[in-house]
Write a protein that holds these residues in place. Structure first.
Motif, short mmCIF file in Angstrom:
data_model
loop_
_atom_site.label_atom_id
_atom_site.label_comp_id
_atom_site.label_asym_id
_atom_site.label_seq_id
_atom_site.Cartn_x
_atom_site.Cartn_y
_atom_site.Cartn_z
N GLY A 1 0.78 -1.23 0.00
CA GLY A 1 0.00 0.00 0.00
C GLY A 1 0.80 1.28 0.00
O GLY A 1 0.24 2.36 0.19
N PHE A 2 2.11 1.19 -0.23
CA PHE A 2 2.95 2.39 -0.32
C PHE A 2 2.88 2.97 -1.74
O PHE A 2 2.76 2.23 -2.72
N THR A 3 3.00 4.29 -1.82
CA THR A 3 3.13 4.96 -3.11
C THR A 3 4.45 5.73 -3.13
O THR A 3 4.95 6.16 -2.08
N ALA A 4 5.00 5.92 -4.31
CA ALA A 4 6.36 6.45 -4.44
C ALA A 4 6.35 7.92 -4.85
O ALA A 4 5.57 8.35 -5.70
N GLU A 5 7.28 8.68 -4.25
CA GLU A 5 7.63 10.03 -4.74
C GLU A 5 8.49 9.88 -5.99
O GLU A 5 9.05 8.81 -6.25
N PRO A 6 8.69 10.96 -6.74
CA PRO A 6 9.67 10.91 -7.83
C PRO A 6 11.08 10.63 -7.30
O PRO A 6 11.43 11.05 -6.19
N GLU A 7 11.85 9.94 -8.07
CA GLU A 7 13.23 9.60 -7.69
C GLU A 7 14.08 10.86 -7.64
O GLU A 7 13.93 11.78 -8.43
N ARG A 8 15.02 10.88 -6.66
CA ARG A 8 15.95 11.99 -6.52
C ARG A 8 17.38 11.45 -6.51
O ARG A 8 17.63 10.35 -6.00
N ALA A 9 18.31 12.22 -7.06
CA ALA A 9 19.72 11.83 -7.06
C ALA A 9 20.34 12.15 -5.71
O ALA A 9 20.03 13.18 -5.09
N VAL A 10 21.22 11.27 -5.25
CA VAL A 10 22.04 11.52 -4.06
C VAL A 10 23.42 11.92 -4.57
O VAL A 10 24.10 11.14 -5.24
N LEU A 11 23.83 13.15 -4.26
CA LEU A 11 25.02 13.77 -4.84
C LEU A 11 26.05 14.08 -3.76
O LEU A 11 25.69 14.52 -2.66
N VAL A 12 27.32 13.90 -4.08
CA VAL A 12 28.39 14.10 -3.11
C VAL A 12 29.58 14.76 -3.79
O VAL A 12 29.85 14.52 -4.98
N ILE B 1 26.02 9.31 -6.47
CA ILE B 1 26.50 8.02 -5.98
C ILE B 1 25.38 6.98 -5.93
O ILE B 1 25.63 5.78 -5.91
N THR B 2 24.12 7.44 -5.87
CA THR B 2 22.96 6.56 -5.91
C THR B 2 21.73 7.44 -6.11
O THR B 2 21.86 8.65 -6.31
N THR B 3 20.57 6.84 -6.07
CA THR B 3 19.32 7.60 -6.10
C THR B 3 18.45 7.14 -4.94
O THR B 3 18.68 6.07 -4.35
N VAL B 4 17.46 7.96 -4.59
CA VAL B 4 16.55 7.62 -3.51
C VAL B 4 15.11 7.88 -3.96
O VAL B 4 14.84 8.88 -4.62
N THR B 5 14.23 6.98 -3.59
CA THR B 5 12.80 7.15 -3.80
C THR B 5 12.12 6.97 -2.45
O THR B 5 12.34 5.95 -1.77
N ARG B 6 11.32 7.92 -2.05
CA ARG B 6 10.62 7.83 -0.77
C ARG B 6 9.21 7.27 -1.01
O ARG B 6 8.45 7.82 -1.79
N TYR B 7 8.93 6.21 -0.27
CA TYR B 7 7.63 5.56 -0.36
C TYR B 7 6.78 5.98 0.85
O TYR B 7 7.27 6.00 1.98
N HIS B 8 5.51 6.28 0.59
CA HIS B 8 4.62 6.77 1.63
C HIS B 8 3.43 5.83 1.80
O HIS B 8 2.87 5.33 0.82
N ARG B 9 3.02 5.66 3.05
CA ARG B 9 1.81 4.89 3.34
C ARG B 9 0.99 5.69 4.36
O ARG B 9 1.52 6.10 5.40
N PRO B 10 -0.32 5.89 4.12
CA PRO B 10 -1.13 6.68 5.05
C PRO B 10 -1.42 5.91 6.33
O PRO B 10 -1.27 4.69 6.40
N SER B 11 -1.87 6.64 7.35
CA SER B 11 -2.29 6.02 8.61
C SER B 11 -3.70 5.48 8.46
O SER B 11 -4.46 5.92 7.57
#
Length: 390
Positions: free
Chosen positions: A88-99, A216-226
């Motif tokens: 039941g999680f939905t994803a935000e758009p992917e973001r780059a992790v930069l260093v 160095i990688t990417t991150v996607t945040r997944y959200h699930r409501p209460s």
């Protein structure tokens, strides 16, 4: 670099949890429960039992009625995102992790510490931008702006907030891509810091990459409501420079004629319907009984959803919901025992509460709280030194 990122920034349990939060570990997973929402953090996860692990996290946050965010990095593999979507999680758009390595520019950047008006300006700028790695509202709620490991920067209408962790200075958020080059080139005065890390997409990513940061990688945040309507405020909030903190102290001083002194007692004009007990020679059992009685009485004396303040002379104070602290919730702020400095538990309207005097070694209890627990405190501590009837 990716190995250092995983080791130093993921799956960590801080020495002290964020204000008003509860941290729990489940194997490789670290859950943070804020009362208003929750977050999942972890390093590498085992392949075996991954579905059961996801199910346990869903159940833990549902039990507290918290929406949850779960960041997933590209190198975590494909199995976890599939399980999260199925749960039941939905994803935000992917973001780059930069260093990139820390810069060498020593020119000062305007910093903000506990300047409330400046912090509110940063909050306004942050509210119109994003998404950010660490929302500024959460950054403030954690009192990170008062921590030596954190900085808030404000340069005209450009703002950023950053935290130091291990070898990294981590950009929690930046409100203008034009600020990226300044952040990247700055020689951050952190003894252990070697790298600047940011998350970005679109124009902000282009600005950071132009300033020398590399993915160095990417991150996607997944959200699930209460399951239901979540709480709007955390169980505990720290107060220091806020107008709210100054206001209740001003009203307390005026209402009770607060007069700090190490030899002239009492320290306040004790109100009607109050009693003051000496606790200086109370044994451990009596003190435990007295404290339990105070905290139970406070919970029972306020209406549902009403918050209390804990004020500590010359120190940070707190606002909290007495029904949501202790037990499975975060620690109750402060103490009713009069040690260290003057402190009080108070309702916002000052109709009931306590006043602890560290030099007289007394606790004054007033209002409906005194009426409710007078007999129990007398049984624990003996006859009051002073009493003022309604």
């Amino acid at each position: 670099m990716l190995t250092s990122f995983d080791a130093q920034l993921r799956g960590r349990v801080p020495t002290l949890p964020p204000v008003g939060a509860v941290i729990e570990r489940d194997g490789a997973v670290v859950r943070t429960h804020y009362g208003t929402h929750g977050e999942v953090d972890h390093g590498p996860l085992p392949d075996d039992g991954l579905g059961a692990l996801v199910a346990r996290q869903v159940e833990a946050f549902a039990r507290r009625n918290e929406p949850v965010v779960w960041p997933v990095y590209r190198h975590d593999g494909d199995a976890l995102p599939e399980l999260l979507r199925a749960a039941g999680f939905t994803a935000e758009p992917e973001r780059a992790v930069l260093v990139r390595p820390i810069g060498t520019d020593t020119a000062p950047i305007p910093g903000v510490k506990a300047d409330w008006l400046s912090l509110q300006l940063v909050a306004e700028l942050a509210g119109g931008t994003g998404p950010h790695r660490r929302p500024f509202a959460e950054f403030l709620a954690d009192s990170a702006h008062l921590d030596r490991a954190a900085e808030v920067l404000l340069d005209g209408d450009r703002a950023a907030w950053l935290e130091a962790a291990g070898e990294f200075v981590v950009v929690g958020g930046v409100t203008d891509p034009g600020f990226a080059g300044t952040l990247a080139g700055h020689a951050w005065n952190r003894p252990d810091a070697r790298f600047l890390l940011a998350e970005a997409t679109g124009a902000l990513r282009e600005a950071f990459e132009a300033a020398g940061l590399r993915e160095i990688t990417t991150v996607t945040r997944y959200h699930r409501p209460s399951p239901g309507e979540p709480a709007r405020t955390r169980p505990v909030r720290r107060l220091f420079s806020e107008p709210e903190h100054d206001d209740i102290w001003a009203r307390f001083r005026e209402r009770f004629a607060f007069r700090p002194d190490t030899r002239e007692f009492p320290g306040i004009t004790e109100p009607a319907n109050s009693a003051t007990w000496y606790v200086g020679d109370a044994g451990d059992t009596a003190v435990d009984r007295f404290l339990d009685t105070i905290y139970k009485g406070l919970r029972e004396s306020v209406v549902d959803g009403e918050e209390l303040y804990w004020l500590d002379w010359h120190h940070a104070g707190y606002r909290f919901d007495p029904a949501r602290v202790g037990g499975a919730g975060p620690r109750r702020p402060g103490s009713a025992f009069p040690g260290g400095d003057y402190h009080s538990y108070l309702t916002r309207d000052l109709r009931l509460g306590t006043f602890g005097h560290p030099w007289e070694e007394t606790i004054c209890v007033f209002g409906d709280l005194r009426t409710r627990i007078d007999a129990e405190l007398t049984a624990a501590l003996g006859k009051p030194l002073r009493r003022s009837e309604p």
